[in-house]
Design an enzyme around this catalytic site. Structure first.
Site, PDB file in Angstrom:
ATOM      1  N   ASP A 182     -37.782  48.665 -48.016  1.00 46.89           N
ATOM      2  CA  ASP A 182     -37.030  49.054 -49.216  1.00 46.89           C
ATOM      3  C   ASP A 182     -37.971  49.329 -50.386  1.00 46.89           C
ATOM      4  O   ASP A 182     -39.037  48.736 -50.498  1.00 46.89           O
ATOM      5  CB  ASP A 182     -36.039  47.938 -49.581  1.00 46.89           C
ATOM      6  CG  ASP A 182     -34.966  48.429 -50.540  1.00 46.89           C
ATOM      7  OD1 ASP A 182     -34.782  49.653 -50.664  1.00 46.89           O
ATOM      8  OD2 ASP A 182     -34.320  47.575 -51.178  1.00 46.89           O
ATOM      9  N   ASN A 209     -26.260  54.289 -45.746  1.00 44.74           N
ATOM     10  CA  ASN A 209     -27.140  55.256 -46.415  1.00 44.74           C
ATOM     11  C   ASN A 209     -26.581  56.684 -46.447  1.00 44.74           C
ATOM     12  O   ASN A 209     -27.055  57.534 -47.203  1.00 44.74           O
ATOM     13  CB  ASN A 209     -28.551  55.251 -45.809  1.00 44.74           C
ATOM     14  CG  ASN A 209     -29.369  54.017 -46.170  1.00 44.74           C
ATOM     15  OD1 ASN A 209     -30.167  53.520 -45.373  1.00 44.74           O
ATOM     16  ND2 ASN A 209     -29.190  53.494 -47.389  1.00 44.74           N
TER      17      ASN A 209
HETATM   18  C1  IPE Z   1     -31.547  48.876 -46.804  1.00 44.89           C
HETATM   19  O1  IPE Z   1     -31.972  49.396 -48.003  1.00 44.89           O
HETATM   20  C2  IPE Z   1     -31.533  49.934 -45.743  1.00 44.89           C
HETATM   21  C3  IPE Z   1     -32.839  50.409 -45.307  1.00 44.89           C
HETATM   22  C4  IPE Z   1     -33.993  49.944 -45.676  1.00 44.89           C
HETATM   23  C5  IPE Z   1     -32.813  51.471 -44.331  1.00 44.89           C
HETATM   24  P1  IPE Z   1     -30.944  49.942 -49.097  1.00 44.89           P
HETATM   25  O2  IPE Z   1     -31.754  50.404 -50.246  1.00 44.89           O
HETATM   26  O3  IPE Z   1     -30.023  50.925 -48.478  1.00 44.89           O
HETATM   27  O4  IPE Z   1     -30.121  48.630 -49.450  1.00 44.89           O
HETATM   28  P2  IPE Z   1     -29.260  48.275 -50.740  1.00 44.89           P
HETATM   29  O5  IPE Z   1     -28.337  49.425 -50.988  1.00 44.89           O
HETATM   30  O6  IPE Z   1     -30.219  48.104 -51.871  1.00 44.89           O
HETATM   31  O7  IPE Z   1     -28.573  47.007 -50.403  1.00 44.89           O
HETATM   32  C1  IPE Z   2     -35.765  52.522 -48.625  1.00 49.92           C
HETATM   33  O1  IPE Z   2     -36.032  52.921 -49.917  1.00 49.92           O
HETATM   34  C2  IPE Z   2     -35.473  53.689 -47.704  1.00 49.92           C
HETATM   35  C3  IPE Z   2     -34.091  53.728 -47.235  1.00 49.92           C
HETATM   36  C4  IPE Z   2     -33.141  52.938 -47.611  1.00 49.92           C
HETATM   37  C5  IPE Z   2     -33.767  54.748 -46.285  1.00 49.92           C
HETATM   38  P1  IPE Z   2     -34.883  53.278 -50.964  1.00 49.92           P
HETATM   39  O2  IPE Z   2     -34.611  54.736 -50.869  1.00 49.92           O
HETATM   40  O3  IPE Z   2     -33.713  52.406 -50.781  1.00 49.92           O
HETATM   41  O4  IPE Z   2     -35.619  52.963 -52.314  1.00 49.92           O
HETATM   42  P2  IPE Z   2     -35.005  52.250 -53.590  1.00 49.92           P
HETATM   43  O5  IPE Z   2     -34.412  50.960 -53.142  1.00 49.92           O
HETATM   44  O6  IPE Z   2     -33.960  53.183 -54.147  1.00 49.92           O
HETATM   45  O7  IPE Z   2     -36.165  52.068 -54.503  1.00 49.92           O
HETATM   46 MG    MG Z   3     -33.194  50.604 -51.547  1.00 47.40          MG
END
Ligand code: IPE
Ligand code: IPE
Ligand code: MG
Length: 246
Positions: A20, A68
């Protein structure tokens, strides 16, 4: 890799990562979020190589959740491209050369484009006989969806209610051959699970790191394992330090 400070006898068998912070990493640099995903893929490759050097047999990453899809269409498309074109095509051969077996957990539903599904199947088939490490990519994965799918499959198999126990459920998960994770790492300073492996992580040790995923390197993996080794896993029993002679 330098194993300094790690006990070779207490290594986790299975480490799983919630990757993340890609978006915040990019935003901090004045870049579009998509650049964070590109950099995140590089971090994944480095972490996977680190896991391999450490001799971890199982390494799992959360690449795309069932939630997602709620993101803007452009970002979703970019993410699918990073996973299918970069990870499953360009990196696939490097991972194959390193002896890594690639597997997937998640729902293969109508939202997964056919070409992405094909790349997944090709990567899995190419690397199926590799034995150095299993890299499981959780794609269109949700822990609740996995439990729902397990229940459906148990019912479809006609298993009588009285015969269902925890092992039955475990056998109907997406990949029953994967052991439960010993250690789950989440980056970017968020303290939540976000629907990752909720059945499997019942007794996992959780390590939360402030590092944004694109900055994550094998050294951070080592650090997390060091923290893991300092924990006392009790599994409901009394501890190692409770003074009761065993
Ligand atoms: C969790 O991250 C999913 C992945 C890393 C693929 P998210 O960024 O989607 O999670 P939330 O929305 O902050 O809980
Ligand atoms: C993790 O990074 C990747 C996925 C969830 C696919 P994010 O895209 O969630 O990055 P933040 O949390 O918005 O910084
Ligand atoms: Mg995230």
């Amino acid at each position: 890799m330098d194993l300094d400070g790690l006990d070779p006898n207490r290594m986790p068998r299975h480490v799983a990562c919630v990757m993340d912070g890609n978006g915040r990493w990019a935003t901090k640099r004045g870049l579009p979020r998509t650049e964070g995903h590109r950099a995140g893929e590089e971090a994944l490759f480095d972490a996977a190589q680190g896991a391999l050097e450490l001799g971890l047999p199982w390494f799992t990453v959360y690449a795309f959740s069932t939630e997602n899809w709620r993101r803007p269409g452009d970002e979703v498309r970019f993410l699918l491209n990073v996973i299918a074109d970069q990870l499953l095509t360009r990196r696939r051969d490097d991972l194959h050369a390193l002896g890594v077996r690639i597997r997937f957990i998640g729902r293969r539903d109508w939202r997964v484009p056919r070409w992405v599904g094909r790349r997944m199947d090709e990567a899995a088939a190419l690397t199926a006989a590799n034995t150095a490490m299993t890299l499981t990519v959780a794609f269109n994965y949700g822990g609740r969806a996995e439990i729902v799918d397990a229940v459906r499959s148990i019912v479809a198999a006609g298993v009588p209610a009285s015969k269902i126990d925890e092992r039955t459920v475990a056998r109907h998960l997406y990949d029953p051959t994967i052991p439960d994770p010993d250690l789950v790492i989440r980056t970017s300073g968020e303290f939540r699970i976000s629907n990752f492996l909720i059945w499997e992580l019942a007794y996992s040790e959780l390590v939360f790191s402030d590092v944004l995923w694109p900055d994550f390197r094998r050294e951070h993996l080592l650090e997390a394992i060091r923290e893991f080794q300092a924990r006392d896993r009790r599994f409901g029993n009394t501890g190692r330090h409770d003074g009761i002679p065993s």
